[in-house]
Design a protein around this motif. Structure first.
Motif, short mmCIF file in Angstrom:
data_model
loop_
_atom_site.label_atom_id
_atom_site.label_comp_id
_atom_site.label_asym_id
_atom_site.label_seq_id
_atom_site.Cartn_x
_atom_site.Cartn_y
_atom_site.Cartn_z
N PHE A 63 -9.00 -2.14 -2.64
CA PHE A 63 -9.15 -1.58 -3.98
C PHE A 63 -9.64 -2.61 -4.99
O PHE A 63 -10.40 -2.28 -5.89
CB PHE A 63 -7.81 -0.99 -4.44
CG PHE A 63 -7.56 0.41 -3.96
CD1 PHE A 63 -7.51 1.47 -4.86
CD2 PHE A 63 -7.37 0.69 -2.62
CE1 PHE A 63 -7.28 2.76 -4.42
CE2 PHE A 63 -7.14 1.97 -2.16
CZ PHE A 63 -7.09 3.02 -3.07
N THR A 77 -7.20 0.45 -8.96
CA THR A 77 -6.14 -0.49 -8.63
C THR A 77 -4.87 -0.18 -9.43
O THR A 77 -3.76 -0.24 -8.89
CB THR A 77 -6.60 -1.92 -8.90
OG1 THR A 77 -7.78 -2.20 -8.13
CG2 THR A 77 -5.52 -2.92 -8.56
N LEU A 80 -3.24 2.79 -7.91
CA LEU A 80 -2.58 2.42 -6.66
C LEU A 80 -1.23 1.75 -6.93
O LEU A 80 -0.23 2.08 -6.28
CB LEU A 80 -3.47 1.47 -5.86
CG LEU A 80 -2.88 0.88 -4.58
CD1 LEU A 80 -2.60 1.97 -3.56
CD2 LEU A 80 -3.79 -0.19 -3.99
#
Length: 213
Positions: A63, A77, A80
């Motif tokens: 990512f 990111t 995530l």
């Protein structure tokens, strides 16, 4: 016949003192303390779900593009990290029970009424007579405390990852760099102390199961 004076071995008190050794040992004390602090922070990873840590280690380099984020990968990111933090939070409310009949382990989610098993319908006995009292596994206040601490620990681990730092803070100034160096270590120490004072009794998804569970 001449008598030669015998050579006496210098005693330990006559040996030259090395003040530099004492100074070096004093200088190494802060370094050893810092090393132990970082080690305790790294050991906090054992308090996180193994599946979440594995996903973090596998997906973060992808990512973040190994720390070189752009306008597209930076929001991904952040998403995530939020999802993995929620995974740590939710895992603290999971628990496991061992069947009294066949000894198999069943996982479930703690609710205010008890433990809701994920695979309850696959249990051989539909009445659940071979299971312990599931009402004893209901949510308690300490579960919320552990969930918050788990999220803080994950944040401390994430902020020590070079790919995450390179993505979110590619060029930090001096003050920001100091915060990034101090805050994760401080969070790790405080959370480790709180986990010791208030240990968890749950063994949910991603956590090791004790033999007597």
């Amino acid at each position: 016949m001449s008598l030669r004076p015998s050579k006496q071995k210098p005693s330990s008190s006559d040996a030259p003192k090395t003040p530099g050794r004492t100074q070096s040992s004093l200088r190494s004390l802060p370094q050893r303390a810092l090393s132990q602090t970082l080690t305790s922070t790294a050991n906090l990873a054992n308090l996180l779900p193994t599946g979440t840590l594995l996903a973090f280690q596998l997906l973060t380099p992808i990512f973040t593009k190994n720390g070189a984020c752009d306008a597209a990968t930076r929001p991904l990111t952040v998403i995530l990290l939020v999802l993995l933090s929620f995974s740590c939070f939710l895992a603290c409310f999971t628990d496991s029970v061992r069947s009294l009949s066949d000894g198999q382990v069943y996982y479930g989610l703690a609710t205010f009424k008890g433990l809701w098993l994920f695979d309850y319908y696959n249990y051989p006995d539909g009445s659940g007579s071979g299971l312990p009292d599931l009402s004893k596994y209901r949510i308690r206040f300490i579960d919320g405390v552990h969930a918050v601490l788990s999220v803080l620990v994950f944040g401390a681990v994430a902020m020590r990852d070079k790919n995450v730092l390179g993505c979110l803070y590619p060029n930090p100034n001096h003050e920001t760099q100091e915060v990034l160096d101090i805050v994760p270590v401080g969070i790790g120490l405080i959370c480790s102390l709180l986990f010791v004072v208030f240990p968890t009794r749950r063994h949910g998804v991603g956590y090791p199961l004790t033999p007597g569970k």
